[in-house]
Design an enzyme around this catalytic site. Structure first.
Site, PDB file in Angstrom:
ATOM      1  N   SER A   1      -6.413  -1.220  -0.029  1.00 39.42           N
ATOM      2  CA  SER A   1      -5.832   0.038   0.452  1.00 39.42           C
ATOM      3  C   SER A   1      -6.940   0.924   1.008  1.00 39.42           C
ATOM      4  O   SER A   1      -8.079   0.858   0.554  1.00 39.42           O
ATOM      5  CB  SER A   1      -5.140   0.766  -0.694  1.00 39.42           C
ATOM      6  OG  SER A   1      -4.818   2.080  -0.304  1.00 39.42           O
TER       7      SER A   1
ATOM      8  N   TYR B   1      -5.875   5.605  -9.082  1.00 39.55           N
ATOM      9  CA  TYR B   1      -5.427   4.504  -8.223  1.00 39.55           C
ATOM     10  C   TYR B   1      -6.518   4.125  -7.219  1.00 39.55           C
ATOM     11  O   TYR B   1      -6.856   2.955  -7.041  1.00 39.55           O
ATOM     12  CB  TYR B   1      -4.150   4.933  -7.493  1.00 39.55           C
ATOM     13  CG  TYR B   1      -3.655   3.963  -6.439  1.00 39.55           C
ATOM     14  CD1 TYR B   1      -2.959   2.824  -6.800  1.00 39.55           C
ATOM     15  CD2 TYR B   1      -3.887   4.192  -5.070  1.00 39.55           C
ATOM     16  CE1 TYR B   1      -2.499   1.925  -5.829  1.00 39.55           C
ATOM     17  CE2 TYR B   1      -3.433   3.311  -4.101  1.00 39.55           C
ATOM     18  CZ  TYR B   1      -2.739   2.182  -4.481  1.00 39.55           C
ATOM     19  OH  TYR B   1      -2.292   1.304  -3.530  1.00 39.55           O
TER      20      TYR B   1
HETATM   21  N1  LIG Z   1       2.877   1.365  -0.178  1.00 44.71           N
HETATM   22  C1  LIG Z   1       1.689   1.827   0.222  1.00 44.71           C
HETATM   23  O1  LIG Z   1       1.573   2.913   0.786  1.00 44.71           O
HETATM   24  C2  LIG Z   1       0.465   1.007  -0.004  1.00 44.71           C
HETATM   25  C3  LIG Z   1      -0.673   1.340   0.701  1.00 44.71           C
HETATM   26  C4  LIG Z   1      -1.824   0.573   0.535  1.00 44.71           C
HETATM   27  C5  LIG Z   1      -1.826  -0.454  -0.362  1.00 44.71           C
HETATM   28  N2  LIG Z   1      -0.703  -0.757  -1.063  1.00 44.71           N
HETATM   29  C6  LIG Z   1      -0.775  -1.871  -2.003  1.00 44.71           C
HETATM   30  O2  LIG Z   1       0.077  -2.894  -1.555  1.00 44.71           O
HETATM   31  C7  LIG Z   1       0.501  -3.689  -2.654  1.00 44.71           C
HETATM   32  C8  LIG Z   1       1.993  -3.874  -2.583  1.00 44.71           C
HETATM   33  O3  LIG Z   1       2.635  -2.625  -2.687  1.00 44.71           O
HETATM   34  P1  LIG Z   1       4.055  -2.279  -2.102  1.00 44.71           P
HETATM   35  O4  LIG Z   1       3.890  -1.129  -1.224  1.00 44.71           O
HETATM   36  O5  LIG Z   1       4.702  -3.500  -1.581  1.00 44.71           O
HETATM   37  O6  LIG Z   1       4.794  -1.751  -3.388  1.00 44.71           O
HETATM   38  P2  LIG Z   1       5.846  -2.449  -4.349  1.00 44.71           P
HETATM   39  O7  LIG Z   1       7.008  -2.892  -3.571  1.00 44.71           O
HETATM   40  O8  LIG Z   1       6.067  -1.471  -5.454  1.00 44.71           O
HETATM   41  O9  LIG Z   1       5.088  -3.709  -4.906  1.00 44.71           O
HETATM   42  C9  LIG Z   1       4.256  -3.735  -6.006  1.00 44.71           C
HETATM   43  C10 LIG Z   1       4.662  -4.909  -6.828  1.00 44.71           C
HETATM   44  O10 LIG Z   1       3.732  -5.154  -7.884  1.00 44.71           O
HETATM   45  C11 LIG Z   1       4.461  -5.678  -8.971  1.00 44.71           C
HETATM   46  N3  LIG Z   1       3.731  -5.528 -10.218  1.00 44.71           N
HETATM   47  C12 LIG Z   1       3.355  -4.395 -10.812  1.00 44.71           C
HETATM   48  N4  LIG Z   1       2.697  -4.679 -11.955  1.00 44.71           N
HETATM   49  C13 LIG Z   1       2.673  -6.022 -12.060  1.00 44.71           C
HETATM   50  C14 LIG Z   1       2.135  -6.909 -13.035  1.00 44.71           C
HETATM   51  N5  LIG Z   1       1.504  -6.483 -14.121  1.00 44.71           N
HETATM   52  N6  LIG Z   1       2.284  -8.225 -12.825  1.00 44.71           N
HETATM   53  C15 LIG Z   1       2.932  -8.674 -11.760  1.00 44.71           C
HETATM   54  N7  LIG Z   1       3.439  -7.889 -10.794  1.00 44.71           N
HETATM   55  C16 LIG Z   1       3.329  -6.552 -10.960  1.00 44.71           C
HETATM   56  C17 LIG Z   1       5.756  -4.896  -8.972  1.00 44.71           C
HETATM   57  O11 LIG Z   1       6.822  -5.655  -9.506  1.00 44.71           O
HETATM   58  P3  LIG Z   1       7.388  -5.392 -10.987  1.00 44.71           P
HETATM   59  O12 LIG Z   1       7.173  -3.952 -11.310  1.00 44.71           O
HETATM   60  O13 LIG Z   1       8.798  -5.817 -10.904  1.00 44.71           O
HETATM   61  O14 LIG Z   1       6.574  -6.305 -11.849  1.00 44.71           O
HETATM   62  C18 LIG Z   1       5.987  -4.715  -7.479  1.00 44.71           C
HETATM   63  O15 LIG Z   1       6.849  -5.721  -6.971  1.00 44.71           O
HETATM   64  C19 LIG Z   1       0.036  -2.941  -3.896  1.00 44.71           C
HETATM   65  O16 LIG Z   1      -1.143  -3.536  -4.370  1.00 44.71           O
HETATM   66  C20 LIG Z   1      -0.279  -1.565  -3.378  1.00 44.71           C
HETATM   67  O17 LIG Z   1      -1.264  -0.946  -4.151  1.00 44.71           O
HETATM   68  C21 LIG Z   1       0.448  -0.057  -0.888  1.00 44.71           C
END
Ligand SMILES: NC(=O)c1ccc[n+]([C@@H]2O[C@H](COP(=O)([O-])OP(=O)(O)OC[C@H]3O[C@@H](n4cnc5c(N)ncnc54)[C@H](OP(=O)(O)O)[C@@H]3O)[C@@H](O)[C@H]2O)c1
Ligand SMILES: Cc1cc2nc3c(=O)[nH]c(=O)nc-3n(C[C@H](O)[C@H](O)[C@H](O)COP(=O)(O)OP(=O)(O)OC[C@H]3O[C@@H](n4cnc5c(N)ncnc54)[C@H](O)[C@@H]3O)c2cc1C
Lengths: 466, 254
Positions: free
Chosen positions: B147, B160
């Site tokens: 990120s 974070y």
């Molecule tokens: N959205 C943004 O603005 C953004 C920006 C930059 C980077 N990112 C990064 O992109 C990645 C994906 O995020 P996203 O935006 O797609 O959000 P998301 O849909 O909330 O995806 C995050 C996923 O991580 C899973 N997770 C959380 N804890 C876990 C654990 N202990 N073991 C296994 N799975 C786990 C969650 O599933 P469960 O809770 O069901 O386990 C969820 O499906 C993340 O690393 C995030 O930090 C996001």
């Protein structure tokens, strides 16, 4: 356990999709059987001079056995016109030995830098396919190391199913240690070449169909960038081995006439920037090349090496395609499907992805090898830089067209075929799999090609990868 | 096996219900009907993700239980995932992560530690296991969803942000350690992506979508790039941000 050979990045001639493998060299047939015994779960694959464009001679995480150290010519029978050679002997070495004796390998691809093992593994073809068929047709016999059946000597009469499964079998039936191949007698090491221009595709095809009745060798170089009425404009070359009487009187003694000393290749100039070949440079080159070719020239006498292997004159030319490497697409469609050739050239000239020249040629009948590429019809081949935009979808569409027309793409050149079309393109694949399975039930032979196209080893299951 | 133009035969998504992870899997698997394995903690959301990936044209799609925090299980999990992938893992997407709640986590409780455990410790554990596997395979790419929040950590979300800074550094080093092995690491640095993670938050400037992140990722996999920013313009923005004086930077809002 995989061998403890050096872990090295290995790629094909197109330098795309390199993977790491344990690289070892074979010097004797015993090294081949030892390599098969030693192979771990990721298996082993033979590799000659690495001139296949894609991943046929790669094996990620497993063993790659390089055979170029097995480079002895074991016997030449001048009267019988045969040579018995180790599998790692290159056609270059073979020619330097047999041409002065008045003999020529019946089939040579567009480069001499291929091994006999690789030529059998891909069942390669040359400009005389319409007359003489492909490489395997001139293999009298070969010796093969197999995982399940040990050392086998096979020919078209002796264990023919193993012989034909190995011809074009992409190294997946075992490791070839030696072969006896038939040669043709020649009087000179020169070619007598007739050249003509064809203003469009129909003319080129008509003239090739006619010419093939009179000449042993034929090929057309198609300008892929010409569009509209000039679509498919080409330079046609027809040739035969020159006879003594074709040479100027001064050159007519046997020894001089059979001299075969092609110049060692020169590297692409170091100042040439990587990625030099782009749409503009290619278009300019094609225009110049077409204009400078004679409208019609008869009886030109040229050195065989210059006629057969023009690209061998420059080493390192693949670098000109840039860091992402390049690929070659080669397909064949039946005689009745000339329209597929036209539409392919249209797709290329419309896409503007910077293809240099395409090579067009008529094939004669295919042979009994289930995976051999040539079949009677038209074959078209062209190089493309891997980074060109829109390439994937365009080639996927070509695959579909080719398969629908009853044609196929050449695995020696392939690096991206749609896996679901393999079996449609090679309908004898199930027969081949059965023979292969008998020779290698434990799957010791494996390559990246086989992983990328899983139908090579296993019948496709519904819903599996496309 | 990845082909010359970047098409793949199998994809594993860690954090299999992540909006970004699912978008990447769908884009990658569609054209060649690749096999997809979605791995995560909760079966229900995994099933709906599987349906989405199937609809995009994937071949076989399986779901597997996986918890980033349960580091002791990672090796066994990968053995199982490889079987479900039908042989080799061509692409593994490390997409799991939690955003946390900065002010609540600063105030107390174990939220900050749990975040650090998932986003960093979990990633280190499974990242190393994946790297061992790809190295033995001689090919394959680990896509690490990092990120921009880790590029320069901000006062407003430093718990974070610092976990992403650590993850990003880990991924860079891991990529270097794999040089010459045939295996690779691709680091993806998105800005604000409108997904369920950011639902309800005020949308930041230059925001993007999971689809855009997926498109850029697939392109980078084909061309072999090692780091990408989504949108690409964020790279230049962060060159400037990196040099802002601290007293200015700490006032940058969430
Ligand atoms: N959205 C943004 O603005 C953004 C920006 C930059 C980077 N990112 C990064 O992109 C990645 C994906 O995020 P996203 O935006 O797609 O959000 P998301 O849909 O909330 O995806 C995050 C996923 O991580 C899973 N997770 C959380 N804890 C876990 C654990 N202990 N073991 C296994 N799975 C786990 C969650 O599933 P469960 O809770 O069901 O386990 C969820 O499906 C993340 O690393 C995030 O930090 C996001
Ligand atoms: C410039 C150029 C022009 C070409 N022109 C033509 C052409 O006109 N016609 C044509 O048909 N092809 C052509 N080719 C393709 C080339 O002829 C084939 O790819 C050929 O197989 C290359 O031989 P190699 O020794 O480099 O084999 P490699 O590329 O090293 O291997 C090719 C295959 O053969 C197998 N193999 C190699 N050695 C053995 C062995 N000892 N035992 C068992 N299997 C083995 C490998 O496993 C692999 O599957 C051309 C290639 C180039 C670069």
């Amino acid at each position: 356990m995989p061998s403890d050979g050096d872990l090295r990045l290995v790629s094909g001639w197109g330098r795309t999709a390199a993977t790491a493998a344990h690289l070892t060299s074979a010097l004797t047939p015993v090294d081949l059987s030892a390599a098969i015994k030693r192979a771990g779960p990721r298996g082993v694959i033979g590799r000659g001079l690495g001139r296949s464009y894609g991943d046929a001679a790669q094996n990620a995480g497993g063993d790659v056995l390089v055979t170029t150290g097995m480079n002895r010519i074991l016997d030449v029978d001048v009267a019988g016109s045969t040579a018995r050679v180790e599998a790692g002997v290159s056609l270059d070495t073979l020619m330097r030995t047999v041409v002065p004796l008045g003999l020529w390998p019946v089939v040579t691809p567009g480069t001499r830098q291929v091994t006999v093992g690789g030529a059998i593994g891909c069942d390669v073809h040359g400009k005389n396919h319409h007359r003489d068929g492909s490489f395997a047709a001139h293999v009298e016999s070969m010796v093969l190391e197999t995982p399940a059946r040990g050392t086998l000597t096979v020919s078209a009469n002796q264990e023919p199913d193993v012989f034909w499964a190995t011809a074009g079998g992409m190294g997946l039936t075992g490791l070839i240690s030696e072969a006896t191949i038939r040669l043709v007698p020649i009087e000179t090491s020169s070619m007598r070449v007739d050249t003509e221009r064809a203003v469009d595709l129909d003319t080129a095809m008509a003239r090739m169909t006619e010419g093939d009745r009179f000449y042993r060798y034929s090929v057309a170089w198609v300008d892929c960038l010409a569009r509209g009425r000039s679509l498919g404009r080409s330079v046609l070359e027809f040739a035969d081995h020159a006879r003594l009487e074709d040479l100027p009187p001064a050159g007519r003694h046997r020894k001089r006439a059979l001299r075969f000393k092609p110049v060692a290749s020169v590297p692409a100039p170091p100042w040439a920037p990587s990625g030099l070949l782009n749409r503009w440079s290619v278009a300019a080159f094609n225009e110049l090349w077409y204009r400078k070719s004679p409208r019609r020239a008869v009886g030109r006498v040229v050195a065989a090496a210059a006629f057969f292997h023009p690209l061998d004159l420059v080493t390192g030319w693949p670098r000109l395609y840039g860091s992402r490497g390049f690929l070659q697409y080669q397909m064949v469609v039946p005689d009745g499907a000339a329209d597929t050739v036209r539409r392919s050239i249209e797709a290329l000239s419309g896409n503007g992805c910077g293809s240099f020249l395409a090579v067009l040629k008529r094939f004669g009948a295919g042979n009994l090898a289930p995976l051999s590429f040539p079949q009677s019809g038209w074959t078209l081949a062209f190089d493309l830089p891997a980074g060109a935009s829109g390439l994937g979808p365009m080639l996927d569409r070509l695959d579909e067209m080719v398969a629908a027309a009853g044609g196929r793409v050449y695995l020696a050149k392939d690096s991206r075929l749609r896996p679901d079309l393999l079996e449609a393109m090679y309908p004898a694949l199930p027969t081949w799999r059965v023979v292969r399975e008998r020779l290698d039930p434990d799957r010791r032979m494996c390559s990246d090609l086989a992983r990328r196209l899983p139908a090579l080893l296993d019948p496709p299951t519904p819903g599996a990868a496309r | 096996m990845k082909d010359a133009l970047g098409a793949v035969g199998s994809v594993l998504v860690l954090g299999g219900s992540s909006d970004i992870g699912v978008a990447i899997a769908a884009k990658l698997a569609g054209p060649r009907r690749a096999t997809v394995v979605l791995a995560g903690r909760h079966p229900q959301p995994l099933e709906s993700s599987a349906a989405a990936v199937r609809a995009a044209g994937a071949g076989r799609v399986d779901t597997l239980p996986f918890d980033a925090d349960d580091t002791g299980s990672h090796d066994d999990f990968l053995t199982k995932a490889t079987k479900h992938a039908g042989g080799d893992l061509d692409v593994v997407v490390l997409a799991f992560g939690v955003l946390g709640n900065q002010s609540a986590d600063e105030a107390g409780g174990d939220g900050a530690v749990r975040l650090a455990r998932t986003n960093y410790v979990g990633a280190v554990s499974v990242g190393l296991a994946v790297a061992r596997l790809l190295r033995a395979q001689g090919h394959g790419t680990l896509v690490v969803v990092s990120s921009v929040a880790g590029e320069r950590v901000r006062r407003a979300n430093f718990i974070y942000g610092s976990s992403k800074a650590a993850l990003d550094g880990f991924a860079q080093g891991l990529g270097d350690s794999l040089a010459g092995s045939g295996a690779k690491v691709l680091i993806v640095r998105p800005g604000f992506v409108r997904t369920k993670m950011t639902e309800g938050l005020p949308v930041a400037p230059m925001s993007t979508t999971a689809d855009e992140v997926a498109r850029a990722t697939v392109k980078a996999l084909a061309s072999g790039r090692q780091v990408i920013w989504v949108p690409g313009s964020l790279r230049a923005v962060f060159i400037v941000f990196r040099h802002l004086p601290r007293f200015v930077w700490r006032r940058v809002p969430a």
